[in-house]
Design a protein around this motif. Sequence first.
Motif, short mmCIF file in Angstrom:
data_model
loop_
_atom_site.label_atom_id
_atom_site.label_comp_id
_atom_site.label_asym_id
_atom_site.label_seq_id
_atom_site.Cartn_x
_atom_site.Cartn_y
_atom_site.Cartn_z
N PRO A 98 1.80 2.24 6.63
CA PRO A 98 2.32 3.53 6.14
C PRO A 98 2.52 3.56 4.62
N VAL A 99 2.86 2.41 4.03
CA VAL A 99 3.02 2.36 2.58
C VAL A 99 1.69 2.69 1.90
N ALA A 100 0.61 2.08 2.39
CA ALA A 100 -0.71 2.34 1.82
C ALA A 100 -1.13 3.79 2.05
N ALA A 101 -0.76 4.34 3.22
CA ALA A 101 -1.10 5.73 3.50
C ALA A 101 -0.39 6.68 2.52
N VAL A 102 0.88 6.41 2.25
CA VAL A 102 1.64 7.25 1.32
C VAL A 102 1.04 7.18 -0.08
N LEU A 103 0.55 5.98 -0.47
CA LEU A 103 -0.03 5.80 -1.80
C LEU A 103 -1.47 6.29 -1.88
N GLY A 104 -2.04 6.67 -0.73
CA GLY A 104 -3.41 7.18 -0.72
C GLY A 104 -4.47 6.12 -0.84
N VAL A 105 -4.18 4.88 -0.48
CA VAL A 105 -5.15 3.80 -0.63
C VAL A 105 -5.52 3.15 0.70
N GLY A 107 -7.42 2.17 3.94
CA GLY A 107 -8.82 2.16 4.36
C GLY A 107 -9.00 1.30 5.59
N LEU A 108 -10.20 1.32 6.14
CA LEU A 108 -10.48 0.53 7.34
C LEU A 108 -10.33 -0.97 7.08
N ALA A 109 -10.68 -1.43 5.88
CA ALA A 109 -10.57 -2.85 5.57
C ALA A 109 -9.14 -3.34 5.74
N GLN A 110 -8.17 -2.56 5.26
CA GLN A 110 -6.77 -2.96 5.41
C GLN A 110 -6.37 -2.97 6.89
N LEU A 111 -6.83 -1.97 7.65
CA LEU A 111 -6.49 -1.95 9.08
C LEU A 111 -7.01 -3.20 9.77
N TYR A 112 -8.22 -3.64 9.42
CA TYR A 112 -8.78 -4.83 10.04
C TYR A 112 -7.95 -6.07 9.70
N VAL A 113 -7.56 -6.21 8.43
CA VAL A 113 -6.78 -7.37 8.00
C VAL A 113 -5.41 -7.38 8.67
N VAL A 114 -4.76 -6.23 8.69
CA VAL A 114 -3.43 -6.13 9.32
C VAL A 114 -3.53 -6.44 10.81
N ALA A 115 -4.53 -5.87 11.47
CA ALA A 115 -4.69 -6.11 12.91
C ALA A 115 -4.91 -7.59 13.20
N PHE A 116 -5.72 -8.27 12.38
CA PHE A 116 -5.98 -9.69 12.62
C PHE A 116 -4.74 -10.54 12.36
N LEU A 117 -4.07 -10.35 11.22
CA LEU A 117 -2.92 -11.18 10.89
C LEU A 117 -1.75 -10.92 11.84
N ALA A 118 -1.55 -9.66 12.22
CA ALA A 118 -0.52 -9.36 13.21
C ALA A 118 -0.87 -10.01 14.55
N GLY A 119 -2.16 -10.07 14.86
CA GLY A 119 -2.59 -10.77 16.07
C GLY A 119 -2.28 -12.25 16.02
N CYS A 120 -2.40 -12.87 14.84
CA CYS A 120 -2.04 -14.28 14.69
C CYS A 120 -0.56 -14.50 15.00
N ALA A 121 0.29 -13.61 14.46
CA ALA A 121 1.72 -13.71 14.74
C ALA A 121 1.99 -13.51 16.22
N THR A 122 1.26 -12.61 16.84
CA THR A 122 1.45 -12.34 18.27
C THR A 122 1.08 -13.53 19.13
N VAL A 123 0.04 -14.28 18.74
CA VAL A 123 -0.35 -15.48 19.49
C VAL A 123 0.81 -16.47 19.54
#
Length: 417
Positions: A98-105, A107-123
């Motif tokens: 949401p911070v990136a969305a508010v700043l207008g930056v 993109g799909l690349a950030q969603l992919y990185v966040v999804a992967f790293l959050a998945g690591c924490a979930t494991v």
Amino acid sequence: MSLLSGRGGLLRRHDFRHLWAADLASQLGTRLSFVAMPLLAVLTLDASTFQVALLRTAETAAALLLGLVAGAWVDRLRCRPVLIAADLARLVLLGSVPVAAVLGVLGLAQLYVVAFLAGCATVFFDTAHTTYLPRLVGRDHLVEGNSRLAANTSVAAVAGTATAGYLVQALTAPFAVALDAVSYLWSALWLRTIRTVEPAPVRVARRHLGYEIAAGVRFVWREPILRAIAANTGTVLFCQAANDAIMVVFLVRRIHLAPGTIGLLGTVGLVGALASASLAGRIAARIGTARTLLLAGIVNGAGFLLYPLTGGGPRLGWYVAAGFLAAFSIVTRHVMAVTARQQLCPAHLLGRVSATMELMTWGVMPLGALVGGLAGTYLGLRPTLVVTGVLIAAASLWLVCSPLRTLRDLPAGGSGG
């Protein structure tokens, strides 16, 4: 022990109640993102079918890459600090969206990185969570404990799915993801209030990490019931990931549903999960835990075979029926499968055995999501749903052909004593 053993059961215990509250907060938030992230990709970033499938792949790839390592480390550590650290990591990662969305930056690349790293924490979180429960409540209360926690998943599925759809429609998808981030903070705070001092794991002569990982893999391979459960769940989750990877696209672009309607449909169907969490203990007490696991696998296939029949108007009823049957059987099977793992495995191996099972099951999900995206693109959305339904129905043969078919109840101790 039955879910009804004693008024309130395990919820009367302070520490389990706080573990349960932490899990509920986390599950509610996770369900918000499960719906909000692909809707964010489709509606805000105009992602293609394959790009949405890649998002699902990124969310689950960590299980494939880190699962076995996480299990070996969890067996060396106290579980509660691992749970708290994983929650805080997900707070930061999901909060960046949401911070990136508010700043207008954004993109799909950030969603992919966040999804992967959050998945690591979930494991790490999931492996520690499965290992922590027997340490907190004892093995005599595992069916009740797992059922109570499965009820959280069901409540989150019912409430979170509908809430996510309406939040996305009314307040945008990044806002829904922000609520998910806050839920992990709430979970960490509840975990901090658990009073029981968790004993340190039994220290053995320090061995190479690869040797410790191999011990967990060998145990699962040599235990026929766990091997059958892993094969069944792995097949189902591969196909379910393919199904999930294209379902939002199917409902938006083929059935032409609004986000709020998608959320409502998910709520109606996933009432089955809530019913399962309430009834799993009673069903197991009446027909036996092994038979309950076997029956759940068969019903699951029947549910997924109904999804391709979904259409506009009255034909939305097929989606509701499919969701009810699939969710009811998924939760029931999960409760019994996790209980089997916790009963059959010796305490000092539970983290590694859990990680091995997660790798053999959840580890296939990124591949399933990738295949689902490709099949949805080149084969078509509805034909892909047909194929996944048939394969999920066939996956019950892993259980039917195992020792489960001759048992009433899951054995305690197994070969691992």
